[in-house]
Design a protein around this motif. Structure first.
Motif, PDB file in Angstrom:
ATOM      1  N   VAL A  30     -11.899   5.130  95.510  1.00  0.00           N
ATOM      2  CA  VAL A  30     -11.320   5.243  94.317  1.00  0.00           C
ATOM      3  C   VAL A  30     -10.799   6.580  93.960  1.00  0.00           C
ATOM      4  O   VAL A  30      -9.668   6.867  93.305  1.00  0.00           O
ATOM      5  CB  VAL A  30     -12.764   4.963  93.135  1.00  0.00           C
ATOM      6  N   LYS A  31     -11.710   7.649  94.571  1.00  0.00           N
ATOM      7  CA  LYS A  31     -11.038   9.058  94.319  1.00  0.00           C
ATOM      8  C   LYS A  31      -9.680   9.230  94.872  1.00  0.00           C
ATOM      9  O   LYS A  31      -8.589   9.772  94.390  1.00  0.00           O
ATOM     10  CB  LYS A  31     -11.997  10.200  95.182  1.00  0.00           C
ATOM     11  N   ALA A  32      -9.394   8.765  96.090  1.00  0.00           N
ATOM     12  CA  ALA A  32      -8.039   8.517  96.917  1.00  0.00           C
ATOM     13  C   ALA A  32      -7.065   7.752  95.641  1.00  0.00           C
ATOM     14  O   ALA A  32      -5.814   8.137  95.909  1.00  0.00           O
ATOM     15  CB  ALA A  32      -8.041   8.031  98.177  1.00  0.00           C
ATOM     16  N   ILE A  33      -7.193   6.688  95.253  1.00  0.00           N
ATOM     17  CA  ILE A  33      -6.573   5.835  94.580  1.00  0.00           C
ATOM     18  C   ILE A  33      -6.243   6.596  93.253  1.00  0.00           C
ATOM     19  O   ILE A  33      -5.108   6.412  92.833  1.00  0.00           O
ATOM     20  CB  ILE A  33      -7.014   4.318  94.517  1.00  0.00           C
ATOM     21  N   ILE A  34      -6.941   6.796  92.298  1.00  0.00           N
ATOM     22  CA  ILE A  34      -6.886   7.576  90.893  1.00  0.00           C
ATOM     23  C   ILE A  34      -7.044   8.778  90.824  1.00  0.00           C
ATOM     24  O   ILE A  34      -6.655   9.279  89.633  1.00  0.00           O
ATOM     25  CB  ILE A  34      -7.641   6.448  90.030  1.00  0.00           C
ATOM     26  N   GLY A  35      -7.555   9.455  91.907  1.00  0.00           N
ATOM     27  CA  GLY A  35      -7.663  10.993  91.792  1.00  0.00           C
ATOM     28  C   GLY A  35      -8.797  11.593  90.756  1.00  0.00           C
ATOM     29  O   GLY A  35      -8.454  12.402  90.434  1.00  0.00           O
ATOM     30  N   VAL A  36     -10.057  10.736  90.954  1.00  0.00           N
ATOM     31  CA  VAL A  36     -10.987  11.263  90.149  1.00  0.00           C
ATOM     32  C   VAL A  36     -12.165  11.492  90.903  1.00  0.00           C
ATOM     33  O   VAL A  36     -12.477  10.557  91.973  1.00  0.00           O
ATOM     34  CB  VAL A  36     -11.540  10.103  89.061  1.00  0.00           C
ATOM     35  N   SER A  37     -12.996  12.590  90.898  1.00  0.00           N
ATOM     36  CA  SER A  37     -13.976  13.057  91.761  1.00  0.00           C
ATOM     37  C   SER A  37     -15.156  12.208  91.903  1.00  0.00           C
ATOM     38  O   SER A  37     -15.213  11.284  90.888  1.00  0.00           O
ATOM     39  CB  SER A  37     -14.595  14.683  91.329  1.00  0.00           C
ATOM     40  N   GLU A  38     -15.648  12.053  92.947  1.00  0.00           N
ATOM     41  CA  GLU A  38     -17.014  11.176  93.038  1.00  0.00           C
ATOM     42  C   GLU A  38     -18.052  11.457  92.083  1.00  0.00           C
ATOM     43  O   GLU A  38     -18.634  10.865  91.799  1.00  0.00           O
ATOM     44  CB  GLU A  38     -17.313  11.264  94.398  1.00  0.00           C
ATOM     45  N   ARG A  39     -18.161  12.782  91.665  1.00  0.00           N
ATOM     46  CA  ARG A  39     -19.046  13.255  90.770  1.00  0.00           C
ATOM     47  C   ARG A  39     -18.988  12.643  89.442  1.00  0.00           C
ATOM     48  O   ARG A  39     -19.699  12.296  88.848  1.00  0.00           O
ATOM     49  CB  ARG A  39     -19.415  14.721  90.867  1.00  0.00           C
ATOM     50  N   ARG A  40     -17.559  12.806  89.043  1.00  0.00           N
ATOM     51  CA  ARG A  40     -17.077  12.085  87.794  1.00  0.00           C
ATOM     52  C   ARG A  40     -17.371  10.698  87.734  1.00  0.00           C
ATOM     53  O   ARG A  40     -17.857  10.026  86.878  1.00  0.00           O
ATOM     54  CB  ARG A  40     -15.763  12.394  87.527  1.00  0.00           C
TER      55      ARG A  40
END
Length: 84
Positions: A30-40
């Motif tokens: 998901v991080k790679a696709i939409i650019g949101v950190s795993e923590r978020r």
């Protein structure tokens, strides 16, 4: 033999996490696709934070659900919002 597992029942998965896992996505994907950190993402899934509208739209697209369904998944009451 010592039981190393906790005697407490496993915590129920959040609806947002279920949406992600149903499509087979991991947080790094998901991080790679939409650019949101795993923590978020973890904060959203635990209810510690809500995604911005821009991120909610990106998640709805990725998870192939309506924004209303996504809002329910993050714990927002949308019962009085009409369907389009």
């Amino acid at each position: 033999m010592i039981n190393t597992k906790s005697s407490q029942p496993e915590k129920e998965k959040s609806p947002l996490r279920v949406l992600r896992e149903e499509l087979g996505y991991t947080r790094p994907q998901v991080k790679a696709i939409i650019g949101v950190s795993e923590r978020r993402q973890a904060d959203w899934e635990s209810g510690e934070a809500l995604p911005s509208l821009e991120n909610a739209v990106a998640l709805a697209r990725l998870y192939k659900v309506s924004l209303k369904t996504l809002c329910k998944a993050v714990g927002l009451d949308v019962s009085d919002i009409p369907n389009d």
